[in-house]
Design an enzyme around this catalytic site. Structure first.
Site, PDB file in Angstrom:
ATOM      1  N   ASP A  11      -8.748  -8.737   4.433  1.00  0.00           N
ATOM      2  CA  ASP A  11      -8.452  -7.580   5.289  1.00  0.00           C
ATOM      3  C   ASP A  11      -9.438  -7.472   6.438  1.00  0.00           C
ATOM      4  OD1 ASP A  11      -7.319  -5.287   6.262  1.00  0.00           O
ATOM      5  OD2 ASP A  11      -8.062  -3.972   4.695  1.00  0.00           O
ATOM      6  N   GLU A  63     -12.641  -1.848  12.431  1.00  0.00           N
ATOM      7  CA  GLU A  63     -12.656  -1.161  11.154  1.00  0.00           C
ATOM      8  C   GLU A  63     -13.797  -1.631  10.262  1.00  0.00           C
ATOM      9  OE1 GLU A  63      -9.760  -0.466   7.235  1.00  0.00           O
ATOM     10  OE2 GLU A  63      -9.022  -1.599   8.958  1.00  0.00           O
ATOM     11  N   GLU A 114       0.826  -1.216   0.000  1.00  0.00           N
ATOM     12  CA  GLU A 114       0.000   0.000   0.000  1.00  0.00           C
ATOM     13  C   GLU A 114       0.861   1.267   0.000  1.00  0.00           C
ATOM     14  OE1 GLU A 114      -4.083  -1.632   2.065  1.00  0.00           O
ATOM     15  OE2 GLU A 114      -2.599  -0.714   3.380  1.00  0.00           O
TER      16      GLU A 114
END
Length: 660
Positions: A367, A395, A288
């Site tokens: 993820d 998240e 990333e």
């Protein structure tokens, strides 16, 4: 109300504090035990004695806390030697039992004494049962680390804490360390009490200010480490792979260059001069946008081994994250599969990492989704030290606005990877919020993560009971019932009203809160569901798909006949009329679960209203407010998901419920 005490209110120490307690041992952590015992005894009328320091020690003691070979006043300690039991830390284990008329904690070392003290607090009065049999306690995993994604400076997009939903950082505020670190000590107590023995203090996405924590701002890390040390918690640091270049010292960060290796060795030496018990480095590289060894044509093993060589003389580790994938994927290309990436990158490197390298693997291949298969990397590298990585911060599971107790998910993951991992890392959900975790009930996730790292076989319901007993001492039966009603099935409830059957995501891009079915569908992030008028799901089979299913040492996921319903859309693209093992079609399952999940949340809110007067008013109000938002959000998820798939499929709900 001040800062909430979480699972260590004073009342949790009543049973211990009302008794005669002897502490035998020496060292900084023993001093911590002594401080805990004396404060409890002062509050609840007991008496604390120190072996070799107290003028008179009574013949009869109720509790003796001792390191090995130092158990005065409690008879022989030979019945259960502290060296018996499974291979474990040389200092963290302990034997809990009875000697003569005393309850004893006979510890392998000072850390074991501290963990034994908190075990006594967990048990309360039952710790002093005359029939208590000897029990050996050892951590299943030697490294139990909580990773903070805290930024030193406030990031323009991610804020002070990346993916943080509990206020700011407890370490830094707008570019500077907090002047008063008293709260950090309270945090260290909470971590030790649930079994955490290490923390990483800064974000894995290491920006300029965080890079300087390694050098010119090292004193800030040392201050935190000095506080954590008293509770047996070692500090780790996330480092930028390109630090030698970013800090202006070298023109390259090539891990095979002698000048780079020397830079890391010298820098690491200075770290240990400041922090003698420093735990090691955490690295996110070539992921990333973060720099890594790929820049120089090198491999992950080259990068990790360079850092390992610098850390090896100091008995410290480098944790190298396996979260590496192409985040600039062409959504038109169905042959590229983000789920494959970690295995493709790391499995071929098995056996090529130094002994003090730990490859840190997210529990699923994507993820931290609500439902994923366990990552195949965790069974593909038997010659490499591995850590499984969990995400305590929510998240993708409601961002601490939704009740979502994650221990049932984690328990299943740990059962699958038993014997394959030696460490557990968890992304922290803690911040400067007065309740630590934003949602007061989210404290249970942090507690459970630590306790599961110590004992993965401990059941999620039993862990929840532990947390309730400590957090709400003498909780009346109705409150316990309410909390179990809200929390026991809350992960599955969240799953019901969000992305169906393991397909994942369907969240708003960027902040990841709330529904957006096609939000990531045409982006480069590799998080697709491929829904069309005929069906939905990702074909990851060897036969016709990306081949990801072939990364497992079994064929369970290759066929729709053997693939579990809850993961069907993760591995297969199927028609809406496909009949699940449950006997209903995919489309009807989507409708049914989303209506049921939203209804369940409404019932949870109603149930919580019965807790008014049974808990602190501020805590009651915070949970009530979050439940209002959860009801609203669950309704939005229900309506968007059901409407989307009704319009795609053209299939009506069999029960005639309203779909927009």
């Amino acid at each position: 109300m001040g800062i909430h005490a979480a699972w260590l209110p004073s009342e949790a120490f009543r049973a211990l504090g009302a008794r005669r307690v002897l502490v035998a041992g020496a060292g900084p952590i023993v001093e911590t035990v002594w401080d805990e015992v004396t404060r409890a005894c002062d509050r609840f009328g007991g008496a604390a004695y120190r072996s070799g320091l107290s003028a008179e020690v009574p013949a009869h003691l109720d509790l003796v806390l001792s390191t090995a070979g130092r158990c005065p006043g409690a008879g022989s300690a030979s019945a259960a030697s502290p060296t018996e039991g499974p291979a474990a830390s040389p200092t963290e284990g302990f034997v809990l039992g009875r000697r003569a008329e005393s309850t004893t904690v006979l510890a392998d070392g000072a850390a074991g004494m501290l963990y034994g003290l908190f075990e006594i607090a967990r048990r309360g009065e039952s710790a002093f049962d005359p029939g208590l049999a000897d029990e050996r306690h050892d951590p299943a995993l030697l490294l139990r680390v909580l990773d903070h994604w805290d930024n030193v400076d406030v990031h323009p997009v991610m804020g002070q804490v990346e993916r943080g939903y509990s206020g700011g950082s407890i370490f830094w505020h707008q570019g500077r360390p907090h002047d008063d670190l008293t709260r950090v000590r309270s945090y260290a107590r909470l971590l030790a009490a649930c079994g955490i023995n290490a923390i990483t203090v800064n974000n894995v996405n290491v920006h300029l200010s965080e890079t300087r924590l390694l050098t010119s701002r090292l004193d800030e890390v040392a201050a935190i480490a000095g506080i954590m040390r008293a509770y047996g918690v070692r500090v780790h640091l996330s480092v930028n792979f390109a630090a030698p270049v970013i800090l202006g010292d070298l023109p390259t960060a090539d891990p095979l260059e002698d000048t780079v290796r020397q830079w890391w060795a010298q820098t690491t030496e200075r770290v240990f001069e400041a922090i003698p018990d420093f735990g090691g480095y955490l690295v996110k590289a070539d992921s990333e946008g973060q720099p890594g060894p790929f820049t120089y044509g090198r491999g992950h093993d080259d990068g990790a081994n360079m850092l390992a060589a610098a850390l090896a003389p100091h008995d410290a580790v480098v944790r190298w994250r396996a979260f590496v994938y192409d985040h600039r994927q062409d959504w038109r290309d169905r042959s590229t599969d983000r789920a494959r990436a970690a295995h493709d990158h790391f499995a071929p490197l098995d056996g090529r990492f130094h002994d003090n390298v730990i490859v840190q693997v997210k529990h699923g291949p994507m993820d931290f989704q609500t439902r994923e298969p366990v990552s195949p990397v965790l069974s593909a590298m038997p010659a490499t030290r591995l850590a499984v990585e969990l995400q305590v911060t929510q998240e993708y599971t409601g961002q601490q606005k939704h009740v979502c107790y994650l221990a049932p998910m984690w328990s299943g993951v740990l059962a699958e990877v038993a014997g394959q991992v030696g460490a557990l890392a968890a992304v922290s959900n803690v911040g400067s919020d007065e309740f630590w975790t934003g949602h007061p009930l989210a404290q249970a996730n942090l507690y459970a993560a630590g306790r599961l790292a110590w004992d993965p076989h401990r059941g999620p319901v039993a862990l929840l009971d532990e947390w309730i007993d400590l957090t709400f001492p003498s909780a009346p039966g109705p409150l316990r019932s309410i909390l179990h009603d809200l929390m026991d099935e809350s992960w599955r409830t969240y799953e019901q009203y969000t992305a169906p059957l393991g397909v994942g995501f369907m969240v708003r891009p960027g902040h990841h809160y709330g529904p957006d079915v096609d939000g990531y569908e045409y982006t480069p992030w590799g998080t697709y569901h491929f829904a069309d008028r005929d069906g939905v799901g990702v074909d990851r089979t060897r036969t016709t798909g990306t081949g990801f299913a072939g990364q497992y040492p079994h064929d369970r996921y290759e066929s729709v006949a053997t693939c579990p319903d809850e993961l069907l859309l993760f591995f297969h693209h199927v028609p809406y009329g496909h009949v699940l093992h449950s006997g209903v079609t995919v489309i009807q399952h989507i409708y049914d679960t989303h209506f049921a999940g939203a209804e369940r949340v409404t019932a949870m809110r109603q149930r919580w209203r019965r807790a008014e007067g049974l808990v602190d008013p501020a805590l009651y109000a915070r949970v009530a407010d979050r439940l209002d938002e959860q009801v609203r959000s669950a309704g939005e998820w229900r309506d968007q998901i059901n409407t989307y798939f009704h319009r795609k499929s053209g299939v009506p709900d069999a029960h005639g419920r309203r779909i927009h």
